[in-house]
Structures are given as C-alpha cells and as structure tokens.
Enzyme design. Structure first.
Site, PDB file in Angstrom:
ATOM      1  N   ARG A 251     -38.736  36.306  -6.427  1.00 21.29           N
ATOM      2  CA  ARG A 251     -39.245  35.584  -5.410  1.00 21.29           C
ATOM      3  C   ARG A 251     -40.171  36.348  -4.516  1.00 21.29           C
ATOM      4  NH1 ARG A 251     -37.637  33.123  -8.739  1.00 21.29           N
ATOM      5  NH2 ARG A 251     -35.825  31.776  -8.916  1.00 21.29           N
TER       6      ARG A 251
ATOM      7  N   SER B  82     -32.516  26.923  -2.298  1.00 22.20           N
ATOM      8  CA  SER B  82     -31.719  27.947  -2.023  1.00 22.20           C
ATOM      9  C   SER B  82     -32.217  28.635  -0.766  1.00 22.20           C
ATOM     10  CB  SER B  82     -31.762  29.062  -3.033  1.00 22.20           C
ATOM     11  OG  SER B  82     -31.326  28.536  -4.508  1.00 22.20           O
TER      12      SER B  82
ATOM     13  N   GLU C 165     -34.573  33.174   1.703  1.00 19.71           N
ATOM     14  CA  GLU C 165     -35.598  32.844   0.686  1.00 19.71           C
ATOM     15  C   GLU C 165     -36.594  32.036   1.205  1.00 19.71           C
ATOM     16  OE1 GLU C 165     -34.409  31.981  -3.413  1.00 19.71           O
ATOM     17  OE2 GLU C 165     -36.141  30.518  -3.671  1.00 19.71           O
TER      18      GLU C 165
HETATM   19  C1  LIG Z   1     -34.385  20.813  -3.575  1.00 14.88           C
HETATM   20  C2  LIG Z   1     -35.089  21.829  -4.362  1.00 14.88           C
HETATM   21  C3  LIG Z   1     -34.871  22.756  -5.060  1.00 14.88           C
HETATM   22  C4  LIG Z   1     -35.541  23.941  -5.298  1.00 14.88           C
HETATM   23  N1  LIG Z   1     -35.294  24.665  -6.515  1.00 14.88           N
HETATM   24  C5  LIG Z   1     -35.894  25.761  -6.636  1.00 14.88           C
HETATM   25  C6  LIG Z   1     -35.604  26.626  -7.735  1.00 14.88           C
HETATM   26  O1  LIG Z   1     -35.165  26.010  -8.398  1.00 14.88           O
HETATM   27  N2  LIG Z   1     -36.390  27.687  -8.027  1.00 14.88           N
HETATM   28  C7  LIG Z   1     -37.484  28.093  -6.934  1.00 14.88           C
HETATM   29  O2  LIG Z   1     -38.031  29.443  -7.240  1.00 14.88           O
HETATM   30  N3  LIG Z   1     -37.601  27.526  -5.890  1.00 14.88           N
HETATM   31  C8  LIG Z   1     -36.830  26.374  -5.626  1.00 14.88           C
HETATM   32  N4  LIG Z   1     -37.261  25.527  -4.497  1.00 14.88           N
HETATM   33  C9  LIG Z   1     -37.798  26.200  -3.091  1.00 14.88           C
HETATM   34  C10 LIG Z   1     -39.502  25.834  -3.215  1.00 14.88           C
HETATM   35  O3  LIG Z   1     -39.662  24.505  -4.292  1.00 14.88           O
HETATM   36  C11 LIG Z   1     -40.358  27.019  -4.028  1.00 14.88           C
HETATM   37  O4  LIG Z   1     -40.297  28.030  -3.166  1.00 14.88           O
HETATM   38  C12 LIG Z   1     -41.866  26.169  -4.239  1.00 14.88           C
HETATM   39  O5  LIG Z   1     -42.355  27.293  -5.045  1.00 14.88           O
HETATM   40  C13 LIG Z   1     -42.473  26.427  -2.809  1.00 14.88           C
HETATM   41  O6  LIG Z   1     -43.699  25.648  -3.127  1.00 14.88           O
HETATM   42  P1  LIG Z   1     -44.602  24.931  -1.906  1.00 14.88           P
HETATM   43  O7  LIG Z   1     -45.748  24.445  -2.465  1.00 14.88           O
HETATM   44  O8  LIG Z   1     -43.644  23.740  -1.339  1.00 14.88           O
HETATM   45  O9  LIG Z   1     -44.766  25.935  -0.928  1.00 14.88           O
HETATM   46  P2  LIG Z   1     -44.649  25.967   0.660  1.00 14.88           P
HETATM   47  O10 LIG Z   1     -43.317  25.996   0.882  1.00 14.88           O
HETATM   48  O11 LIG Z   1     -45.542  24.999   1.620  1.00 14.88           O
HETATM   49  O12 LIG Z   1     -44.809  27.605   0.968  1.00 14.88           O
HETATM   50  C14 LIG Z   1     -44.335  28.589   0.648  1.00 14.88           C
HETATM   51  C15 LIG Z   1     -45.130  30.009   1.065  1.00 14.88           C
HETATM   52  O13 LIG Z   1     -46.181  29.887   0.009  1.00 14.88           O
HETATM   53  C16 LIG Z   1     -47.520  30.254   0.903  1.00 14.88           C
HETATM   54  N5  LIG Z   1     -48.680  29.297   0.117  1.00 14.88           N
HETATM   55  C17 LIG Z   1     -48.464  27.943  -0.206  1.00 14.88           C
HETATM   56  N6  LIG Z   1     -49.382  27.656  -0.934  1.00 14.88           N
HETATM   57  C18 LIG Z   1     -50.378  28.969  -0.907  1.00 14.88           C
HETATM   58  C19 LIG Z   1     -51.580  29.230  -1.424  1.00 14.88           C
HETATM   59  N7  LIG Z   1     -52.339  28.009  -2.160  1.00 14.88           N
HETATM   60  N8  LIG Z   1     -52.049  30.465  -1.008  1.00 14.88           N
HETATM   61  C20 LIG Z   1     -51.417  31.414  -0.335  1.00 14.88           C
HETATM   62  N9  LIG Z   1     -50.337  31.028   0.114  1.00 14.88           N
HETATM   63  C21 LIG Z   1     -49.788  30.029  -0.331  1.00 14.88           C
HETATM   64  C22 LIG Z   1     -47.220  29.539   2.168  1.00 14.88           C
HETATM   65  O14 LIG Z   1     -47.780  29.974   3.303  1.00 14.88           O
HETATM   66  C23 LIG Z   1     -45.663  29.903   2.536  1.00 14.88           C
HETATM   67  O15 LIG Z   1     -45.468  31.305   2.769  1.00 14.88           O
HETATM   68  C24 LIG Z   1     -36.429  24.447  -4.073  1.00 14.88           C
HETATM   69  C25 LIG Z   1     -36.616  23.731  -2.996  1.00 14.88           C
HETATM   70  C26 LIG Z   1     -36.171  22.296  -2.928  1.00 14.88           C
HETATM   71  C27 LIG Z   1     -36.444  21.608  -1.654  1.00 14.88           C
END
Ligand SMILES: Cc1cc2nc3c(=O)[nH]c(=O)nc-3n(C[C@H](O)[C@H](O)[C@H](O)COP(=O)(O)OP(=O)(O)OC[C@H]3O[C@@H](n4cnc5c(N)ncnc54)[C@H](O)[C@@H]3O)c2cc1C
Length: 315
Positions: free
Chosen positions: A187, A237, A307
């Site tokens: 992560r 998580s 996380e």
């Molecule tokens: C129901 C549920 C289940 C999930 N299951 C998992 C799982 O199985 N495994 C897992 O790893 N995660 C899981 N997650 C967590 C989440 O989905 C991941 O961390 C996902 O990768 C976040 O992506 P996001 O686009 O929503 O990023 P955001 O939440 O919008 O941002 C996360 C971080 O990334 C940065 N960021 C985003 N885009 C960019 C970019 N283009 N350049 C630089 N920085 C950037 C942001 O500044 C922030 O710090 C889950 C979440 C939910 C709600």
C-alpha cells in the site's frame, strides 16, 4: 458559517477560473459527494482538469500563489474533515480517462489515471487480456490504485505496472517511471512522497479467453460481496495489515466488532472496515478509529496504522 480562505487560495481560484470552463470548477464543493465514505465538508474549490496541459496550468497557478492543493482520485480511500478542505482539490478527467492497447505489443495496455478500475477490468475482459482480475472489484481510479499500490486476492498493481507516466509538481516535467522507479511496497509507492501526479500506467498482461477472464472476475466479485459490507459507505480497509497479523482479526479478538460512535461503526460483517451507517461525521469515524487503535494496542501490543488517507484531520 463558511470557511475563511487565505488570500493566496482566493487568488489561485480566480486565476484557475480564467483557464477552466465553469462546469469544471466548483467553489465550496461538499467533499461528501466525492468520497465513498459520503463524509467530508466543502473544499474551497474542486477543479477538474481534462488533459496534461490544463493540469500543468493549474499546478503552476497553485505553486505561484503558494495555495494549498491536493489531488483526488475517486475518493474511495479518503477521510476528509467535517470542516472540509481549505484548498483546491484537483481531479483528473476528460482525456485522462482513456484506455488503449499498445500499437506494437498487444499485451501492453495504456490506461489514463482517471479511468475507473471497474471500467478498466471490463475493457481488459472484452479484449481477452488477463492479469487485472485481482483488481476488478477494487473501487477507485487507476491514479489512486497506482498511488496506493492497491491489491487484493494475492495481486497488487506492482505485479502488472511496467511503466507509469507522471508529471512532477515542482516543474511540471513529464517522466516515464519504471516499475523499479515507482518503489512499490505494501500500500505504498514513490508517488506518496507527494511530488508527482500520476497521469497513466502501462500494464503488462497476458492473453486468455474473455469467458475465462469473466468467470474469474465474477468469482472474485462473489467472494468480495459475501465478505465485505459493500452496501454501506466506507473506505474499504481502515487500517493497514500489521507485520505478523491481520487488522480485522486483531480488531475482532479485541471484541470491537460492532463498536460504534454516532453513525460510524466497526462492521459486523468485516471488522477491518469502519462503515457509515447513515449521516456519520468524520469525527465519528476518527473516534471509532482512535478507540480501535488504543484497544488493539492494549490487548496485542500492535499499533494499527491507518490505510485510509486522512485529509485535514488526524487521529
Ligand atoms: C468497499 C471498498 C473496498 C476496497 N477494497 C480494496 C482492496 O481490496 N484493495 C485495496 O488496495 N484497496 C481497497 N479499497 C481502498 C481504495 O479503493 C483504494 O485505495 C483505491 O486504490 C483508491 O483509489 P481512488 O481513485 O479512489 O483514490 P483516492 O481515494 O481519491 O485517493 C487516494 C490517494 O491517492 C492520491 N491520488 C489519487 N489519484 C492520484 C493521481 N493521479 N496522482 C497522484 N496522486 C493521486 C490522492 O491524493 C490520495 O492521497 C477499497 C475501498 C472501498 C470503499
């Protein structure tokens, strides 16, 4: 009462308004609309950029004005303060929501940072490209997934990312970083140093029958739906997996399943998730997280680390 904005933030917003069309710039935008937790007060401004040139222009403005800013993806790993965010939230869209198979190598795929994981999975399944199945049910965008080195069911972004195209925040330079350059860990990635924006990733996949890939995707979706509280808003998580254990198991052993403050609670279905049962505040979630950390630490000697990314708030 509205948030009091710094002069530099106001000036930056005015300048951004000169370069972005009004429909892609929203002042006082409630972040609860942009997070899977459905929590978060207003950002001073949400700016959606549709290509690299616009992104560079916005970055130059916020740097010139020394205004506070942050990148957001699809908001599925964010906990944002009830007070909101006193800066400019930048989101990628438009041309950065792209996906294509490489011209010369049909097992290489270029995916824009704004593309959703679900849409990426659907495209790869249709094109008979395997290797992304593990990620098909992870919410969020490719940018967020690369930033977090998202993973599930034994796979992580690190396993498939060959190169990542980024823009540096200091000089708006475009770089192609290799998998090694990205320093992926659990992560974690090089992007978390906070000095680059992820623009796109190139994934190495392998060929397979679309029906076989679709079957694996459905199997993992069924597994996820049976184990996770997918019908409640959350950020997945809440805590990282500690060395030598699982956060969910430690939380359950500490007797915290169902522990609640206000409308936030440790899910009965999966104790690794804090869920919003309807109208939870950021403070509710933080109070649950603090209690979970203290209790688990007392019982097991392990301090869980979040996380979820905390924005304008802290434990
Ligand atoms: C129901 C549920 C289940 C999930 N299951 C998992 C799982 O199985 N495994 C897992 O790893 N995660 C899981 N997650 C967590 C989440 O989905 C991941 O961390 C996902 O990768 C976040 O992506 P996001 O686009 O929503 O990023 P955001 O939440 O919008 O941002 C996360 C971080 O990334 C940065 N960021 C985003 N885009 C960019 C970019 N283009 N350049 C630089 N920085 C950037 C942001 O500044 C922030 O710090 C889950 C979440 C939910 C709600």
């Amino acid at each position: 009462m509205g948030m009091i904005l710094k002069e530099e933030t106001k000036r930056a917003i005015e300048k951004i308004a000169d370069i972005l069309p009004a429909e892609r710039l929203a002042a006082d935008e409630p972040m609860s609309r942009h997070t899977s937790f459905r929590i978060g007060g207003p950002a001073a401004c949400l700016a959606v950029v549709s290509n690299e040139e616009e992104l560079a222009a916005v970055i130059r403005i916020v740097k010139e004005e020394c205004a506070e800013y942050m990148l957001i993806g699809n908001g599925s790993n964010l906990l944002i303060s009830d007070e909101g965010y006193p800066g400019i939230a930048i989101k990628l869209g438009g041309e950065l929501d792209s996906i294509c198979v490489d011209d010369r190598d049909d097992t290489l795929v270029h995916v824009g940072a704004a593309k959703l994981m679900s849409a990426t999975s659907a495209f790869l399944t249709d094109h008979g490209l395997s290797g992304f199945e593990f990620a098909s049910g992870i919410p969020g965008s490719i940018g967020g997934a690369v930033f977090m080195n998202a993973g599930a069911y034994g796979g992580e972004i690190k396993d498939i990312a060959e190169t990542v195209r980024v823009m540096t925040l200091d000089k708006c330079e475009l770089l192609n970083l290799t998998n090694e350059d990205m320093d992926f860990g659990y992560r974690n990635s090089r992007a978390q140093a906070g000095d680059i924006v992820i623009l796109s990733a190139t994934f190495r996949l392998s060929k397979d029958e679309p029906t076989e890939i679709a079957a694996r995707v459905s199997e993992l979706a069924a597994k996820r739906n049976s184990k996770q509280p997918v019908n409640f808003p959350s950020a997945g998580s809440t805590f990282k997996r500690p060395v030598g254990g699982y956060a969910a198991a430690l939380i359950e052993e500490a007797g915290l399943k169902g522990y609640r403050v206000g409308a936030a609670c440790v899910s009965e279905k999966h104790s690794g998730f804090v869920i919003n049962e309807g109208g939870a505040t950021c403070e509710d979630v933080l109070a649950v997280m603090r209690h979970v950390r203290e209790t688990v630490n007392e019982k097991s000697g392990i301090m869980l680390e979040p996380e979820v990314r905390l924005i304008n708030c802290s434990l």
